[in-house]
Motif scaffolding. Structure first.
Motif, mmCIF file in Angstrom:
data_model
loop_
_atom_site.group_PDB
_atom_site.id
_atom_site.type_symbol
_atom_site.label_atom_id
_atom_site.label_comp_id
_atom_site.label_asym_id
_atom_site.label_seq_id
_atom_site.Cartn_x
_atom_site.Cartn_y
_atom_site.Cartn_z
ATOM 1 N N ILE A 224 0.836 -1.201 0.000
ATOM 2 C CA ILE A 224 0.000 0.000 0.000
ATOM 3 C C ILE A 224 0.870 1.249 0.000
ATOM 4 O O ILE A 224 1.982 1.245 0.524
ATOM 5 N N TRP A 225 0.341 2.288 -0.650
ATOM 6 C CA TRP A 225 0.912 3.620 -0.595
ATOM 7 C C TRP A 225 -0.038 4.459 0.256
ATOM 8 O O TRP A 225 -1.250 4.510 -0.020
ATOM 9 N N VAL A 226 0.472 5.100 1.292
ATOM 10 C CA VAL A 226 -0.402 5.788 2.261
ATOM 11 C C VAL A 226 0.064 7.225 2.435
ATOM 12 O O VAL A 226 1.237 7.471 2.742
ATOM 13 N N TRP A 272 5.313 3.885 1.468
ATOM 14 C CA TRP A 272 4.968 2.607 0.814
ATOM 15 C C TRP A 272 5.394 1.485 1.736
ATOM 16 O O TRP A 272 6.467 1.540 2.355
ATOM 17 N N PRO A 276 0.898 -3.805 5.508
ATOM 18 C CA PRO A 276 -0.160 -2.873 5.917
ATOM 19 C C PRO A 276 -0.541 -2.998 7.387
ATOM 20 O O PRO A 276 -0.920 -2.000 8.024
ATOM 21 N N GLY A 306 -8.871 7.423 -3.283
ATOM 22 C CA GLY A 306 -7.535 7.969 -3.356
ATOM 23 C C GLY A 306 -7.544 9.447 -3.696
ATOM 24 O O GLY A 306 -8.587 10.128 -3.677
ATOM 25 N N ILE A 444 -6.498 -1.746 5.527
ATOM 26 C CA ILE A 444 -6.730 -1.161 4.203
ATOM 27 C C ILE A 444 -8.141 -0.598 4.107
ATOM 28 O O ILE A 444 -8.353 0.507 3.569
ATOM 29 N N LEU A 447 -8.319 2.696 5.900
ATOM 30 C CA LEU A 447 -7.656 3.765 5.141
ATOM 31 C C LEU A 447 -8.542 4.239 3.994
ATOM 32 O O LEU A 447 -8.652 5.451 3.735
ATOM 33 N N ILE A 448 -9.182 3.302 3.303
ATOM 34 C CA ILE A 448 -10.068 3.683 2.184
ATOM 35 C C ILE A 448 -11.235 4.525 2.703
ATOM 36 O O ILE A 448 -11.617 5.539 2.092
ATOM 37 N N LEU A 453 -5.800 6.215 1.273
ATOM 38 C CA LEU A 453 -5.042 5.207 0.524
ATOM 39 C C LEU A 453 -4.717 5.777 -0.842
ATOM 40 O O LEU A 453 -5.616 6.096 -1.625
ATOM 41 N N ARG A 456 -2.812 0.631 -4.016
ATOM 42 C CA ARG A 456 -2.551 -0.680 -3.415
ATOM 43 C C ARG A 456 -2.070 -1.636 -4.490
ATOM 44 O O ARG A 456 -2.237 -1.392 -5.681
#
Length: 995
Positions: A224-226, A272, A276, A306, A444, A447-448, A453, A456
């Motif tokens: 994941i990129w957060v 990244w 997660p 996103g 995840i 986060l969404i 997020l 992913r």
């Protein structure tokens, strides 16, 4: 001539080889007979008696694990050790081999759970109950005892000789007491402490793992990129607040459109991660001052979740394009973001409304690169060593800025989220079978829901697994017991500096091992000793709530005496706390119930083996194991000994590689390419396996398979036949010694060769270069003896008269060659050499009680050697010419030839003067002429100035020796033999040796 004479069978008048030593070795049948013989005669005891009073040489056995049949790696390892031990024993040392076994630890405990409980549908007993714990430990002990017996018999079948009746075992009561004593030494010196660090943890096995217990396999991870929102930009040294003050700061900052953030207002730093589930443990973001960063703005978005157009994000420039493509975003770059800017930025946690309402500072870190990810590293000090180091290295600065530096415990030993992961309690990272839990999905999803997020994905990569359960592990923060690596030990040294000095003082074979071990010691963190299991030596200390260890020699004495008498089970018995604390049992000391890492057990073996056995000595001369033990036994033994004695327990470290199949692939049951030593011994014999070990580059990874085994069978057969021929020839030896001055040149040359090989053998054994020795002996047997010396001397040995000096000299020298060859080979091929030695000397006890032969210095004759190098070059031209004649069927054997040899070099002509060159070339006659020779003569380009004109020998073939000579029939009593043979027959007749 009488009728009887006319019927004389000449073959019965020859000294042909006679021996019961079979050409077909039959090693699979013969070797077990010799193992039984050694056991019945107690060869080990006889070896010790014969070596009494000699200087000791000690190879300390690295303990194999007692939980299964031996494999090819065990065979390689034990054969190397046996060869070293035997070679020093046969060179004047008391070289005592004491085998040992590692008996504690998770593999055995795991097997007991599997076989005695899971397979039977029984629940594992509650090991918090003293009786249940002790009973469970008895089951583990019995399992280890079973495999020690099996492995011991398998090692003896390989030809290993050692004190198998009294091996060292880490589970012996005395050993457990000594291991505990070493721990208490470390505790009393202040080197032991309780700390909290992220360690490798097996959820499946419920224990911490050491580096040596981990292997890497392919694994598919969620990625994941957060985005972490930038909420403050502070002046250097500004104090940050947590909790309510922090929330107020966020509100104020968000309300301030100009604020101190400037263009960074509303931006987010993107991290990244492939884990997660560690996001609840995030406490910081790491960046690198060496990486170029930029501020980017989203201009278009295709995703349902996103970033939306207008969102500002900070990335490493080298990784921005790839990340935006992954998220299906279009973007523009707004400006540079400097390291100074990043140092003053504080972010908010993406899940702060769930209870993560604390500032997330940015920390500079050397481990950050722009090779992959975003150029920023999500830092969760509970779940990674680098994260932990980065966080703890900044503790003072962070506390000065008002940040709570407490490291949380978000995941428990079963892989479940704890209260330190608010909003996710009860979620699970991994289940009891090593399968992924729901933790990733829950994080995840959260986060969404918060639009936190960026993107992913999934990534297949190498991930650590427990080498026992073969299941993935996790990194989690837990309280454990550690040994300091860098604490001052009151003498200006630390455990690290002591260990590094010890490495410098140690000889490594091969030398590269020194750098490898040094790098590991230089970089390693503090030594974690604790395991949360049942089968092993306990960390037998008492501690208070702060982790301070009770330092009381009286308490320690009671513990060690109990362990020595009853074993470490005493620690778990009912009333143990009161028993050991004695009059201090009313004080608030807690009995530590963790188990010592088994590497501490094996690292302590030098104490109760080398120090406590009077037949050994400390330190060991040699430790020998596989190259993986730089991080295992070599490593733990070094640290344990350096911590308690200030130096390594060894003077030399020898390492071997791993055995691959013939294609260079790792052996595995699934590939069907495993070569089991038991199968090789059953089909070919242990000496074949030992010959393979001796002829391979064991320092590197080796290969083994059917073709390689057959190659060694062929090499062994040639070597055996050389020994067999000598035995057969020496059946006619009467033990006569011939003065060196009276020996023919050829015999002196062979004695010179023995001096050269003796040097190779002794230096090779000292340097552990067994391949060099084996190669020298095999080449000597095949090239120098069978194809040269024996070939030349067969005529004299078989046909000469009993009184012949040439024949008697050859016998005397062959006797010496046999003794040297068999004794030099004895450490390598113990079965074959024992069989040969007893065949030659039926009344002997054992070849292994002998010493290497002393080679007289005056046998060395370099001038003679140089002369015969030239003679053999000329011989090679003659042999080449006759080979063509034989191939074209103009002659059947070289005895039918009488070649003419032309020598253009006057110096070379002088070398051949006085030589019986026809005997050297095994021809019936030969002419040596000074000159270039005719154009059609045979020549070899590498031997300039020598030409050979092959011709047939003139005369009649001798019915006894098969030489073609002109004097056949010169003795009327023996009309069909040469004069030489007739004289021999007369002498034999006079001695009554003609039937």
């Amino acid at each position: 001539m009488t009728d009887t004479d006319q019927k004389l069978d000449y073959s019965k008048t020859l000294y042909l080889p006679e021996t019961d030593f079979p050409m077909r070795a039959g090693l699979p049948q013969k070797e077990p007979e010799l193992v039984a013989r050694w056991r019945e005669m107690d060869l080990y005891k006889k070896l010790r008696a014969s070596a009494a009073g000699r200087e000791k040489f000690v190879l300390h056995d690295g303990p194999p694990y007692a939980n299964g049949n031996i494999h090819i790696g065990h065979a390689l390892n034990k054969i190397l050790k046996d060869v070293i031990t035997r070679s020093f024993q046969m060179r004047g040392y008391d070289s005592n081999y004491v085998p040992g076994w590692d008996c504690h630890g998770l593999p055995i405990e795991w097997k007991i759970e599997e076989e005695n409980y899971r397979a039977k549908g029984k629940a594992k007993p509650d090991l918090k109950q003293p009786d249940a714990m002790i009973e469970f430990r008895k089951e583990c002990r019995a399992y280890a005892e079973k495999w020690i017996k099996i492995q011991g018999d398998e090692f003896k079948r390989l030809g290993i000789v050692g004190d198998f009746d009294n091996p060292y075992l880490t589970m012996n009561f005395h050993a457990e007491s000594r291991i505990a004593g070493e721990l208490l030494k470390i505790a009393m010196s202040g080197q032991l402490y309780r700390g909290s660090k992220p360690i490798m943890w097996s959820v499946v096995e419920r224990t911490a793992l050491a580096e040596a217990e981990v292997e890497y396999h392919d694994y598919e991870s969620d990625t994941i990129w957060v985005p972490f929102p930038v909420v403050r930009k502070d002046a250097p040294g500004a104090r940050l607040e947590s909790g309510a003050a922090y929330r107020d700061a966020i509100v104020r900052q968000n309300a301030d459109e100009t604020g101190t953030l400037g263009e960074l207002q509303g931006a987010s730093i993107v991290i990244w991660t492939t884990t997660p589930w560690t996001i609840p443990g995030n406490r910081a973001i790491a960046y690198s001052p060496k990486v170029a960063y930029g501020l980017y703005k989203v201009t278009a978005a295709e995703n349902d979740f996103g970033p939306k157009p207008g969102t500002k994000l900070i990335f490493a420039d080298a990784l921005a394009d790839e990340a935006f493509k992954k998220a299906k975003l279009e973007y523009i770059r707004l400006q540079d973001v400097s390291a100074d800017d990043l140092a003053e930025i504080t972010c908010g946690h993406p899940l702060r409304d769930l209870g993560y309402d604390f500032p997330v500072p940015l920390l500079a870190g050397d481990h950050v690169t722009d090779d992959a990810g975003t150029g920023f590293v999500h830092t969760a000090p509970s779940h990674g060593r680098e994260d932990f180091d980065a966080w703890t290295s900044m503790v003072r600065e962070l506390e000065a800025r008002g940040i709570d530096t407490r490291i949380p415990f978000p995941v428990d030993d079963a892989g479940f989220y704890t209260a330190d992961a608010p909003g996710f309690e009860g979620g699970r990272v991994m289940d009891d079978n090593g399968k992924k839990g729901d933790a990733n999905d829950r994080v995840i999803k959260a986060l969404i829901e918060r639009n936190m997020l960026f993107a992913r994905g999934r990534l297949k990569h190498q991930y650590p697994h427990s080498w026992r359960s073969k299941k993935p592990i996790i990194f989690r923060n837990t309280p454990q017991w550690f040994v300091y690596m860098d604490k001052d030990l009151a003498d200006g040294s630390t455990l690290r500096t002591r260990a590094l000095k010890a490495i410098d003082d140690t000889r490594f074979v091969p030398a590269a091992g020194q750098n490898r071990l040094r790098a590991m010691i230089e970089q390693r963190p503090d030594w974690v000793l604790s395991r949360q299991r049942a089968w092993g030596v306990p960390i037998c200390v008492f501690a208070d709530e702060q982790g301070n260890v009770l330092q009381d020699e009286a308490v320690n004495k009671r513990i060690l005496e109990a362990f020595d008498a009853e074993g470490a089970d005493a620690w778990f018995a009912e009333g143990a706390r009161e028993r050991f604390l004695g009059g201090r049992s009313n004080e608030p000391w807690t009995q530590v119930m963790d188990i010592l890492d088994v590497w501490f057990d094996s690292g302590s073996t030098h104490t109760f083996t080398l120090e406590d056995r009077p037949d050994l000595k400390w330190p060991a001369d040699v430790y020998l194991e596989g190259s993986d033990q730089h991080r295992g036994w070599f490593h733990s033994s070094l640290l344990e000994s350096a911590a308690t004695r200030g130096r390594a327990p060894y003077d030399t470290v020898v390492t071997h590689g791993f055995t691959m199949d013939e294609k260079g692939q790792k052996m595995s049951k699934s590939l069907g390419n495993v070569v089991a030593p038991q199968d090789v011994m059953k089909d070919a014999g242990a000496d074949i396996l030992r010959l393979w070990v001796m002829t391979t580059d064991y320092w590197e990874d080796q290969r083994l398979g059917k073709t390689i085994i057959q190659t060694n069978v062929d090499a062994y057969r040639k070597l055996r036949n050389t020994i067999r021929w000598m035995l057969g020839t020496l059946a006619h030896d009467e033990g006569e010694e011939i003065a060196y001055a009276n020996l023919p040149e050829l015999e002196k040359l062979m004695l010179h060769r023995l001096t050269e090989i003796d040097k190779i053998v002794r230096e090779g054994y000292d340097a552990f270069e067994f391949k060099k020795i084996a190669r020298a002996l095999i080449d000597f047997a095949n090239i120098e003896l069978s194809a040269f010396y024996f070939d030349i001397r067969k005529d004299a040995l078989y046909c000469d008269a009993p009184s012949s000096l040439r024949r008697r000299s050859a016998l005397a020298v062959i006797r010496k060659i046999f003794d040297c060859m068999v004794l030099w080979l004895a450490p390598m091929l113990p079965f074959t050499t024992e069989e040969a030695w007893l065949s030659r000397q039926p009344d002997a006890v054992s070849v292994h009680l002998e010493q290497f032969p002393a080679i007289p210095a005056d046998w060395r004759n370099d001038a003679l050697d140089e002369k015969w190098v030239k003679i053999r070059k000329v011989r090679s031209v003659v042999t080449g010419a006759l080979e063509i004649e034989r191939k074209d069927k103009r002659i059947g054997s070289s005895l039918e030839a009488a070649p003419t040899v032309y020598i253009a070099d006057a110096e070379l002509m002088k070398v051949l003067e006085g030589q019986d060159f026809e005997e050297t070339c095994i021809t019936s006659h030969i002419s040596v002429i000074s000159g270039v020779g005719p154009d059609g003569a045979f020549r070899l380009p590498e031997v300039a100035g020598v030409a050979v004109e092959p011709k047939l020998a003139e005369g009649v073939k001798c019915a006894r020796s098969w030489r073609v000579t002109k004097d056949v029939g010169s003795d009327p009593a023996y009309p069909d033999v040469s004069a030489r043979d007739a004289a021999a027959l007369r002498e034999l007749a006079a001695l009554g040796r003609l039937a």
